[in-house]
Design a protein around this motif. Structure first.
Motif, PDB file in Angstrom:
ATOM      1  N   ALA A   1     -63.809  36.934  -0.233  1.00 18.60           N
ATOM      2  CA  ALA A   1     -64.250  35.718  -0.932  1.00 18.60           C
ATOM      3  C   ALA A   1     -64.556  36.017  -2.396  1.00 18.60           C
ATOM      4  CB  ALA A   1     -65.470  35.128  -0.235  1.00 18.60           C
ATOM      5  N   LEU A   2     -65.276  37.106  -2.665  1.00 14.12           N
ATOM      6  CA  LEU A   2     -65.608  37.442  -4.049  1.00 14.12           C
ATOM      7  C   LEU A   2     -64.356  37.753  -4.871  1.00 14.12           C
ATOM      8  CD1 LEU A   2     -68.848  39.544  -3.567  1.00 14.12           C
ATOM      9  CD2 LEU A   2     -68.647  37.337  -4.722  1.00 14.12           C
ATOM     10  N   LYS A   3     -63.416  38.463  -4.279  1.00 15.33           N
ATOM     11  CA  LYS A   3     -62.166  38.770  -4.994  1.00 15.33           C
ATOM     12  C   LYS A   3     -61.376  37.493  -5.270  1.00 15.33           C
ATOM     13  CE  LYS A   3     -61.823  43.508  -3.434  1.00 15.33           C
ATOM     14  NZ  LYS A   3     -61.156  44.471  -2.559  1.00 15.33           N
ATOM     15  N   GLU A   4     -61.384  36.572  -4.318  1.00  8.89           N
ATOM     16  CA  GLU A   4     -60.670  35.307  -4.517  1.00  8.89           C
ATOM     17  C   GLU A   4     -61.351  34.436  -5.567  1.00  8.89           C
ATOM     18  OE1 GLU A   4     -60.231  33.675  -0.592  1.00  8.89           O
ATOM     19  OE2 GLU A   4     -58.592  35.051  -0.098  1.00  8.89           O
TER      20      GLU A   4
ATOM     21  N   ILE B   1     -68.159  44.472  -6.061  1.00 14.68           N
ATOM     22  CA  ILE B   1     -67.826  43.656  -4.891  1.00 14.68           C
ATOM     23  C   ILE B   1     -68.050  44.449  -3.614  1.00 14.68           C
ATOM     24  CG2 ILE B   1     -65.897  42.581  -3.645  1.00 14.68           C
ATOM     25  CD1 ILE B   1     -64.927  41.525  -6.385  1.00 14.68           C
ATOM     26  N   ASP B   2     -67.654  45.711  -3.615  1.00 15.72           N
ATOM     27  CA  ASP B   2     -67.856  46.560  -2.438  1.00 15.72           C
ATOM     28  C   ASP B   2     -69.346  46.736  -2.152  1.00 15.72           C
ATOM     29  OD1 ASP B   2     -66.707  48.002  -0.323  1.00 15.72           O
ATOM     30  OD2 ASP B   2     -66.900  49.891  -1.407  1.00 15.72           O
TER      31      ASP B   2
ATOM     32  N   SER C   1     -65.952  42.354   5.207  1.00 17.93           N
ATOM     33  CA  SER C   1     -64.595  42.078   4.723  1.00 17.93           C
ATOM     34  C   SER C   1     -64.465  40.629   4.238  1.00 17.93           C
ATOM     35  CB  SER C   1     -63.560  42.376   5.803  1.00 17.93           C
ATOM     36  OG  SER C   1     -63.808  41.592   6.955  1.00 17.93           O
ATOM     37  N   TYR C   2     -65.146  39.709   4.905  1.00 17.43           N
ATOM     38  CA  TYR C   2     -65.120  38.306   4.488  1.00 17.43           C
ATOM     39  C   TYR C   2     -65.759  38.144   3.107  1.00 17.43           C
ATOM     40  CZ  TYR C   2     -66.473  33.473   3.925  1.00 17.43           C
ATOM     41  OH  TYR C   2     -66.667  32.225   3.403  1.00 17.43           O
ATOM     42  N   LEU C   3     -66.931  38.748   2.928  1.00 16.76           N
ATOM     43  CA  LEU C   3     -67.626  38.642   1.646  1.00 16.76           C
ATOM     44  C   LEU C   3     -66.786  39.235   0.519  1.00 16.76           C
ATOM     45  CD1 LEU C   3     -71.236  39.581   2.792  1.00 16.76           C
ATOM     46  CD2 LEU C   3     -70.442  37.324   2.081  1.00 16.76           C
TER      47      LEU C   3
ATOM     48  N   LEU D   1     -75.530  34.455   3.032  1.00 17.53           N
ATOM     49  CA  LEU D   1     -74.723  35.667   2.878  1.00 17.53           C
ATOM     50  C   LEU D   1     -75.146  36.751   3.860  1.00 17.53           C
ATOM     51  CD1 LEU D   1     -74.558  35.945  -1.024  1.00 17.53           C
ATOM     52  CD2 LEU D   1     -72.994  34.763   0.539  1.00 17.53           C
ATOM     53  N   ALA D   2     -76.429  36.772   4.206  1.00 16.42           N
ATOM     54  CA  ALA D   2     -76.953  37.812   5.093  1.00 16.42           C
ATOM     55  C   ALA D   2     -76.219  37.800   6.424  1.00 16.42           C
ATOM     56  CB  ALA D   2     -78.446  37.602   5.325  1.00 16.42           C
ATOM     57  N   GLY D   3     -75.759  38.968   6.832  1.00 12.67           N
ATOM     58  CA  GLY D   3     -75.127  39.105   8.132  1.00 12.67           C
ATOM     59  C   GLY D   3     -73.673  38.670   8.193  1.00 12.67           C
ATOM     60  N   GLN D   4     -73.123  38.175   7.089  1.00 13.71           N
ATOM     61  CA  GLN D   4     -71.697  37.835   7.089  1.00 13.71           C
ATOM     62  C   GLN D   4     -70.874  39.119   7.203  1.00 13.71           C
ATOM     63  OE1 GLN D   4     -70.184  34.965   7.162  1.00 13.71           O
ATOM     64  NE2 GLN D   4     -71.798  33.549   6.619  1.00 13.71           N
ATOM     65  N   HIS D   5     -69.661  39.000   7.659  1.00 11.82           N
ATOM     66  CA  HIS D   5     -68.788  40.171   7.749  1.00 11.82           C
ATOM     67  C   HIS D   5     -68.499  40.705   6.351  1.00 11.82           C
ATOM     68  CE1 HIS D   5     -67.888  39.924  12.020  1.00 11.82           C
ATOM     69  NE2 HIS D   5     -67.882  38.608  11.862  1.00 11.82           N
TER      70      HIS D   5
END
Length: 104
Positions: A58-61, A84-85, A53-55, A47-51
């Protein structure tokens, strides 16, 4: 203005959003993704360094069932939009790269 410090993200027009460094919110994540977001073992995503907006997406989905995973769906179902934010900002601010020059 100075650049954001670690774990700070800019939001919109240069204002700084500083998510709380809350072990409480990351506690469930750490079991699989490790305390540093680099994965407790190679089978879990880093998870570290991921974008950010992507994270967040993904969590919302996972939360709404668009993205299916029994483990992640269970955890994400309890997350608020603010959670999530905060989690997305936190993990995106962490460094995923390690200096291996001293490794042998």
């Amino acid at each position: 203005p100075p650049p954001p410090r670690p774990h700070e993200q800019t939001r919109g027009h240069g204002d700084v959003y500083n998510p709380p460094a809350t072990p409480d919110k990351t506690q469930a994540c750490q079991a699989c993704h490790g305390p540093d977001g680099l994965g407790a073992d190679p089978t879990y995503p880093i998870l570290a360094g991921q974008h950010r907006s992507y994270l967040a997406q993904a969590l919302k989905e996972y939360r709404d069932g668009t993205r299916r995973n029994a483990i992640m769906g269970g955890f994400a179902s309890a997350l608020s939009d603010q959670d999530i934010d905060d989690l997305s900002a936190w993990y995106s601010s962490l460094s995923a790269l390690r200096d291996l020059s001293d490794s042998e």
